[in-house]
Enzyme design. Sequence first.
Site, PDB file in Angstrom:
ATOM      1  CB  CYS A  57      -3.802  -3.043   6.462  1.00  0.00           C
ATOM      2  SG  CYS A  57      -3.008  -1.495   6.939  1.00  0.00           S
ATOM      3  CE  LYS A  96       1.562  -7.694  -2.720  1.00  0.00           C
ATOM      4  NZ  LYS A  96       1.190  -7.131  -1.402  1.00  0.00           N
ATOM      5  CB  SER A 147      -7.751  -8.426  -1.386  1.00  0.00           C
ATOM      6  OG  SER A 147      -6.511  -8.926  -0.907  1.00  0.00           O
ATOM      7  CG  ASN A 148      -2.430  -7.347  -2.665  1.00  0.00           C
ATOM      8  OD1 ASN A 148      -1.696  -8.194  -3.162  1.00  0.00           O
ATOM      9  ND2 ASN A 148      -2.775  -7.383  -1.383  1.00  0.00           N
ATOM     10  CD  GLN A 156      -8.668  -0.901  -0.566  1.00  0.00           C
ATOM     11  OE1 GLN A 156      -7.604  -1.494  -0.348  1.00  0.00           O
ATOM     12  NE2 GLN A 156      -9.261  -0.152   0.337  1.00  0.00           N
ATOM     13  NE  ARG A 157      -4.195  -2.662   0.921  1.00  0.00           N
ATOM     14  CZ  ARG A 157      -4.802  -3.777   0.515  1.00  0.00           C
ATOM     15  NH1 ARG A 157      -5.861  -3.723  -0.249  1.00  0.00           N
ATOM     16  NH2 ARG A 157      -4.339  -4.946   0.878  1.00  0.00           N
ATOM     17  CB  CYS A 202      -9.168 -15.342  13.239  1.00  0.00           C
ATOM     18  SG  CYS A 202      -7.483 -15.978  13.095  1.00  0.00           S
ATOM     19  CG  ASP A 243       0.056  -3.728   8.411  1.00  0.00           C
ATOM     20  OD1 ASP A 243      -0.217  -2.806   9.185  1.00  0.00           O
ATOM     21  OD2 ASP A 243      -0.754  -4.626   8.109  1.00  0.00           O
ATOM     22  CG  ASN A 244       5.442  -6.501  11.053  1.00  0.00           C
ATOM     23  OD1 ASN A 244       6.419  -6.812  11.734  1.00  0.00           O
ATOM     24  ND2 ASN A 244       5.533  -6.351   9.730  1.00  0.00           N
ATOM     25  N   GLY A 246       0.791  -1.220   0.000  1.00  0.00           N
ATOM     26  CA  GLY A 246       0.000   0.000   0.000  1.00  0.00           C
ATOM     27  C   GLY A 246       0.819   1.263   0.000  1.00  0.00           C
TER      28      GLY A 246
END
Length: 421
Positions: A210, A108, A91-92, A94-95, A379, A152-153, A63
């Site tokens: 995220c 990627k 799903s990636n 979107q941003r 989850c 993101d961590n 992102g």
Amino acid sequence: MAPTLRISTDKPPETLPALVEPGPELSREEVERYSRHLIIPEIGMQGQRRLKNARVLVIGAGGLGSPALLYLAAAGVGTIGIVDDDVVDLSNLQRQVIHAVADVGRPKLESARESILALNPLVNVVLHPLRLDAANALEVFAGYDLVLDGADNFATRYLVNDAVALQGKPYVWGSILRFDGQVSVFWEQHGPTYRDLYPEPPAAGTVPSCGEGGVFGMLCAAVGSLMVIEAVKLITGVGRTLLGRLMIFDALASSWREIRISKDPEAQAVTGLMDYEAFCGLPATPAVSGDAEGMPGNAAGGAGGAGHRAADVITARELADRLVARDRGDDRFELIDVREQGEFDIVRIPGSRLIPLSGIQSGNAFAGIDHGVPLVLHCKVGGRSAQALASLKAAGYDDVVHLEGGILAWVNEVEPEKPVY
């Protein structure tokens, strides 16, 4: 719950020396390409030559990495390194605007390199297809002047902070979650570091990734582009950077606010790297990849154990068989989904009941969970259900297991027609 925040009223430094010396003279093509920079007095020919000579490493092609990589290339940064070990997922898109539909399933790194070179073939793109950790960070960082960290961590954030401190380098840090973004510059030689802002990480599981909490896609552009603005100022030595300041953006209110940061005079100097997952209270062996914002080194960044499975987990196939047996009346258990309502609305396992992790960890949900009924938890990928299992066992629930691989494993193995996120 955010990590412990340490703020200051000290005035941050006004100016910093240029990070990079000017490189070779610009070619005719470069002069034309970067002409809108060259006519800015603060940048000019000298500043553009510094950009040409700069080596910048970006943590992740996700992102924040997407806009950052494109703008670094457009600005003429000579060498751009990328650390990532993920593949493009639908799903990636979107941003993560550096990737396209045709890139789904591709690494990627490959997709990002093609997009960068399509924009500016004059830059050198270096790929690091690895998960960043304490064993390789110093070697990777050694080849760069500056690091942009959009991980993101918390484990990776502390790792990046300590590695660049040991090498005397600055880095630009950005963070996003839902509608909120944060950006700052850290440089131990000239000001505060990430550890001065957040001396202690939050308790494991209290701040969603995220992939768990969601992110307003356009926020990535706002934060990622500001990270590049700070990088260019550091490289060229112009303007006032965010060293000693934290910028916080509220996309819902369209407002920015600033918090000042100062060095902690009592903080211990970084003398080496450590086990950052243990420092952040994470299990030594991560669960499964895929529950994070495309960042290497994430707490959900690797596969499970070697050759055996813990007794408190159940596979997707085993759960499917048990659900069939339950429908026949031959089995008795409750299937509890510990995700959030928004995730539950996207995809769910038939016969599950939603009880978010926060209610289990606080104990508020215990009144609605029967001690006499076996429990199966799940989850998205297994991390939160493992935390819920620990809380329930500590509260006296004996017969509890959780779904290995979470609902992603369920969709992959049992109901492939269902969406994932």
